[in-house]
Design a protein around this motif. Structure first.
Motif, PDB file in Angstrom:
ATOM      1  N   GLY A  92       0.718  -1.352   0.052  1.00 36.66           N
ATOM      2  CA  GLY A  92      -0.037   0.004   0.133  1.00 36.66           C
ATOM      3  C   GLY A  92       0.861   1.321  -0.232  1.00 36.66           C
ATOM      4  O   GLY A  92       0.206   2.103  -0.149  1.00 36.66           O
ATOM      5  N   MET A  93       2.034   1.214   0.196  1.00 38.85           N
ATOM      6  CA  MET A  93       3.001   2.314   0.126  1.00 38.85           C
ATOM      7  C   MET A  93       3.082   2.884  -1.288  1.00 38.85           C
ATOM      8  O   MET A  93       3.542   2.293  -2.298  1.00 38.85           O
ATOM      9  CB  MET A  93       4.263   2.173   0.519  1.00 38.85           C
ATOM     10  CG  MET A  93       5.179   3.033   0.820  1.00 38.85           C
ATOM     11  SD  MET A  93       6.948   3.106   1.536  1.00 38.85           S
ATOM     12  CE  MET A  93       7.568   2.321  -0.193  1.00 38.85           C
ATOM     13  N   THR A  94       2.698   4.319  -1.521  1.00 33.42           N
ATOM     14  CA  THR A  94       2.896   4.899  -2.951  1.00 33.42           C
ATOM     15  C   THR A  94       3.987   5.985  -2.817  1.00 33.42           C
ATOM     16  O   THR A  94       4.373   6.515  -1.901  1.00 33.42           O
ATOM     17  CB  THR A  94       1.566   5.757  -3.182  1.00 33.42           C
ATOM     18  OG1 THR A  94       0.609   4.751  -3.198  1.00 33.42           O
ATOM     19  CG2 THR A  94       1.652   6.246  -4.429  1.00 33.42           C
ATOM     20  N   PHE A 151       2.233   6.317   2.994  1.00 33.53           N
ATOM     21  CA  PHE A 151       1.998   4.828   3.579  1.00 33.53           C
ATOM     22  C   PHE A 151       0.406   4.624   3.721  1.00 33.53           C
ATOM     23  O   PHE A 151      -0.345   5.495   3.574  1.00 33.53           O
ATOM     24  CB  PHE A 151       2.478   4.762   4.960  1.00 33.53           C
ATOM     25  CG  PHE A 151       4.108   4.986   4.887  1.00 33.53           C
ATOM     26  CD1 PHE A 151       4.897   3.527   4.817  1.00 33.53           C
ATOM     27  CD2 PHE A 151       4.950   6.257   4.778  1.00 33.53           C
ATOM     28  CE1 PHE A 151       6.132   3.940   4.742  1.00 33.53           C
ATOM     29  CE2 PHE A 151       6.250   6.376   4.673  1.00 33.53           C
ATOM     30  CZ  PHE A 151       6.996   5.120   4.653  1.00 33.53           C
ATOM     31  N   SER A 152       0.304   3.316   3.855  1.00 36.24           N
ATOM     32  CA  SER A 152      -1.155   2.969   3.977  1.00 36.24           C
ATOM     33  C   SER A 152      -2.006   3.502   5.013  1.00 36.24           C
ATOM     34  O   SER A 152      -3.295   3.451   4.771  1.00 36.24           O
ATOM     35  CB  SER A 152      -1.299   1.201   3.948  1.00 36.24           C
ATOM     36  OG  SER A 152      -0.652   0.846   5.048  1.00 36.24           O
ATOM     37  N   THR A 155      -6.506   4.239  -4.563  1.00 30.77           N
ATOM     38  CA  THR A 155      -5.641   3.226  -3.723  1.00 30.77           C
ATOM     39  C   THR A 155      -5.988   3.432  -2.453  1.00 30.77           C
ATOM     40  O   THR A 155      -5.989   4.498  -1.801  1.00 30.77           O
ATOM     41  CB  THR A 155      -4.153   3.538  -4.193  1.00 30.77           C
ATOM     42  OG1 THR A 155      -3.832   3.503  -5.256  1.00 30.77           O
ATOM     43  CG2 THR A 155      -3.585   2.471  -3.219  1.00 30.77           C
ATOM     44  N   THR A 156      -6.573   2.258  -1.668  1.00 30.99           N
ATOM     45  CA  THR A 156      -6.910   2.274  -0.302  1.00 30.99           C
ATOM     46  C   THR A 156      -6.333   0.931   0.047  1.00 30.99           C
ATOM     47  O   THR A 156      -6.078  -0.078  -0.767  1.00 30.99           O
ATOM     48  CB  THR A 156      -8.445   2.100  -0.040  1.00 30.99           C
ATOM     49  OG1 THR A 156      -8.901   1.164  -0.791  1.00 30.99           O
ATOM     50  CG2 THR A 156      -8.924   3.534  -0.595  1.00 30.99           C
ATOM     51  N   THR A 157      -5.897   0.918   1.483  1.00 28.28           N
ATOM     52  CA  THR A 157      -5.501  -0.225   2.304  1.00 28.28           C
ATOM     53  C   THR A 157      -6.172  -0.346   3.545  1.00 28.28           C
ATOM     54  O   THR A 157      -6.386   0.543   4.249  1.00 28.28           O
ATOM     55  CB  THR A 157      -3.950  -0.168   2.366  1.00 28.28           C
ATOM     56  OG1 THR A 157      -3.348   0.101   1.230  1.00 28.28           O
ATOM     57  CG2 THR A 157      -3.467  -1.396   3.157  1.00 28.28           C
ATOM     58  N   GLN A 158      -6.934  -1.601   3.482  1.00 32.14           N
ATOM     59  CA  GLN A 158      -7.560  -1.951   4.849  1.00 32.14           C
ATOM     60  C   GLN A 158      -7.239  -3.424   5.110  1.00 32.14           C
ATOM     61  O   GLN A 158      -7.142  -4.116   4.104  1.00 32.14           O
ATOM     62  CB  GLN A 158      -9.092  -1.750   4.548  1.00 32.14           C
ATOM     63  CG  GLN A 158      -9.426  -0.245   4.502  1.00 32.14           C
ATOM     64  CD  GLN A 158     -11.135  -0.198   4.192  1.00 32.14           C
ATOM     65  OE1 GLN A 158     -11.787  -1.131   3.807  1.00 32.14           O
ATOM     66  NE2 GLN A 158     -11.673   1.087   4.512  1.00 32.14           N
ATOM     67  N   ASP A 159      -6.932  -3.621   6.258  1.00 32.93           N
ATOM     68  CA  ASP A 159      -6.652  -5.150   7.043  1.00 32.93           C
ATOM     69  C   ASP A 159      -5.772  -5.606   6.267  1.00 32.93           C
ATOM     70  O   ASP A 159      -5.623  -6.849   5.801  1.00 32.93           O
ATOM     71  CB  ASP A 159      -8.132  -5.808   6.899  1.00 32.93           C
ATOM     72  CG  ASP A 159      -9.138  -5.389   7.622  1.00 32.93           C
ATOM     73  OD1 ASP A 159      -8.834  -4.706   8.873  1.00 32.93           O
ATOM     74  OD2 ASP A 159     -10.259  -5.216   7.199  1.00 32.93           O
TER      75      ASP A 159
END
Length: 536
Positions: free
Chosen positions: A316-318, A327-328, A495-499
């Motif tokens: 998730g890091m862009t 970072f996410s 872009t999304t980050t979950q769990d």
């Protein structure tokens, strides 16, 4: 040797002097003796001095942890003369080998610690690895080159190894095919394939139908004429636009893929002359990468390269073209070392910008309206006046000795023009004639630096952290916008980050998922974006 052992003693003295000198050298460089000895040994093996070896180690370390690609590492080593003789003749085979075979376990953020801070602490050590990263990021601004042969220029174009180009919402293939953001394909001879085509009778044609010139349509080996009559071909036939229709349902443009043209099968799968294969709005390239309708490229190593040069890792890091890392959890490590997290920015000079104020680290606080407050009640109003009773009464600074005021405990200096120089941070409040503006210390010596104004922070590379918590990068640095844990790309992709799962969702409905590298019980590793693409 003499009977009294003087030669032996002299040898011991020389050995001690040499070792003591090495101990002093290690201390001067801020290195432990163990690290110094190991670095010295590598330097001797590689034919470098210690400083050169440290610089080489920093670049290779950045490559190992994923800050830079093997190709970028190769370029940096070569540019600084840090390649060994045995590495001069090939493009970083050893680098790619090291990446593939060196496991890196990211440091998990401690409670209350943001991911940007954890990352920074992990990579700032005695060898100055963080500063090497910062320098390399600045050098890479502009055209970026990646290990899989992809190149990207922020705000302009992205080109894959097989010369497929993406820009302005379109993909262009070497065979003359153009794909728009909605998946419509226009071939080199003018034929068009898109969803929703209708024949002369008003019938909606299935996926894979092509509109040719003179009102002719083809669906596999079936030709539908301008008057709506359809016929299945049992022999190859050439249409007026030059397309060849074959009995197996293939349509060939300019001789087909094997002859430098394009082949479209009965289901609408397109094979290009460079070996790339497009299905729907996804193109699979010969090196194992995939490109999508928004111009992004899913590289073989699992990283997603977006059209404007930013890269999203599976965790998730862009990373933007100029080296800013998102970072996410939504925290950002900026290219100059500043960190933004949860609406606050921690600067390299030790000050912190909050939505309504800047704290300088010695008890002095600059508020958005320009007044500077100290713990003892001293208040500078930012307009040339000072109060010693929490703002109840003011006097003009110009009337004080030397036309300025020096705070007795902090050493800060308040001037008659309303500006205040802060000793602890090196920052300047109410700078350049703007009430409430704080110039941070990274702008010393006449360089264009970071400044805070109205709760927002502005960096020299065009990045802005807004008072509402969002962070914007200008078009020359990818043009992304960070809102909480979501990264909004210029193309409309999110872009999304979950769990622990990263989701990249495009405007065409295609979604790509990825997970950070995971060690399974079998001992096998999952790396990169494993669930390739789904359309909802």
């Amino acid at each position: 040797m003499t009977k009294d052992g003087s030669s032996f003693a002299e040898a011991l003295n020389q050995k001690f002097d040499k070792r003591f000198g090495e101990m002093q050298d290690a201390a001067k460089r801020g290195m432990s003796q163990k690290d110094y000895d190991a670095t010295k040994k590598r330097a001797e093996q590689n034919g470098f001095d210690i400083e050169q070896q440290r610089a080489r180690d920093a670049i290779i370390h950045d490559m190992k942890v994923g800050n830079i690609t093997p190709q970028m590492a190769q370029n940096q080593l070569a540019a600084n003369g840090l390649l060994r003789e045995d590495e001069q003749s090939h493009a970083m085979d050893m680098a790619e080998h090291m990446v593939a075979n060196t496991p890196v376990t990211p440091k998990q953020p401690e409670q209350g610690e943001n991911m940007a801070q954890a990352h920074k602490m992990q990579h700032m050590d005695a060898q100055g690895m963080y500063h090497a990263t910062q320098k390399s990021a600045n050098e890479q601004a502009g055209v970026q080159s990646f290990a899989d042969g992809t190149t990207a220029k922020a705000g302009e174009w992205l080109r894959t190894h097989d010369d497929t180009k993406a820009f302005g919402g379109e993909k262009h293939f070497p065979d003359g095919t153009k794909m728009s953001a909605d998946g419509t394909m226009q071939f080199a001879n003018g034929a068009v394939m898109k969803q929703g085509l209708k024949d002369a009778n008003g019938n909606t044609l299935p996926q894979g139908a092509i509109q040719h010139g003179d009102g002719i349509y083809t669906v596999g080996n079936r030709i539908i004429t301008a008057n709506g009559v359809s016929q299945d071909m049992t022999q190859p036939i050439k249409l007026p636009d030059g397309s060849i229709v074959r009995p197996n349902g293939d349509r060939e443009i300019h001789g087909g893929a094997n002859a430098g043209g394009t082949t479209i099968d009965k289901n609408g799968v397109v094979t290009h002359e460079n070996g790339a294969v497009s299905k729907g709005m996804v193109t699979k390239h010969t090196n194992g990468s995939q490109s999508f309708s928004d111009g992004s490229v899913l590289q073989k190593d699992g990283n997603m390269l977006h059209m404007h040069g930013e890269t999203t890792n599976a965790d998730g890091m862009t990373t933007t073209p100029q080296g800013d890392k998102v970072f996410s959890d939504g925290s950002v490590l900026h290219h100059n070392g500043d960190i933004t997290a949860k609406g606050a920015t921690k600067h390299q000079d030790g000050s912190t910008t909050y939505p309504n104020r800047v704290e300088h680290g010695n008890g002095s606080v600059t508020y958005n309206d320009g007044h500077v407050l100290y713990a003892d009640g001293t208040t500078v109003d930012g307009k040339g006046n000072i109060s010693f009773d929490n703002g109840k009464s003011y006097q003009a600074i110009k009337d004080m000795p030397n036309g300025r005021y020096v705070h007795p405990s902090t050493g800060d200096i308040a001037y008659a023009d309303g500006s205040v120089s802060h000793v602890a941070s090196g920052a300047v409040s109410n700078a350049d004639g703007y009430t409430g503006r704080v110039n941070h210390a990274d702008g010393r010596n006449g360089t264009e630096g970071t400044f805070s104004l109205g709760g927002s922070v502005y960096w020299a590379n065009g990045t802005t952290a807004n008072a509402d918590g969002s962070i914007e990068f200008d078009t020359h640095n990818s043009g992304i916008v960070v809102k909480g844990q979501t990264v909004l790309h210029q193309t409309g992709t999110k872009t999304t980050t979950q769990d622990g799962t990263t989701q990249i969702k495009r405007t065409d409905g295609y979604t790509t998922f990825g997970q950070a590298q995971t060690q399974h019980r079998t001992g096998t590793k999952f790396r990169g974006f494993g669930i390739r693409s789904h359309r909802k």
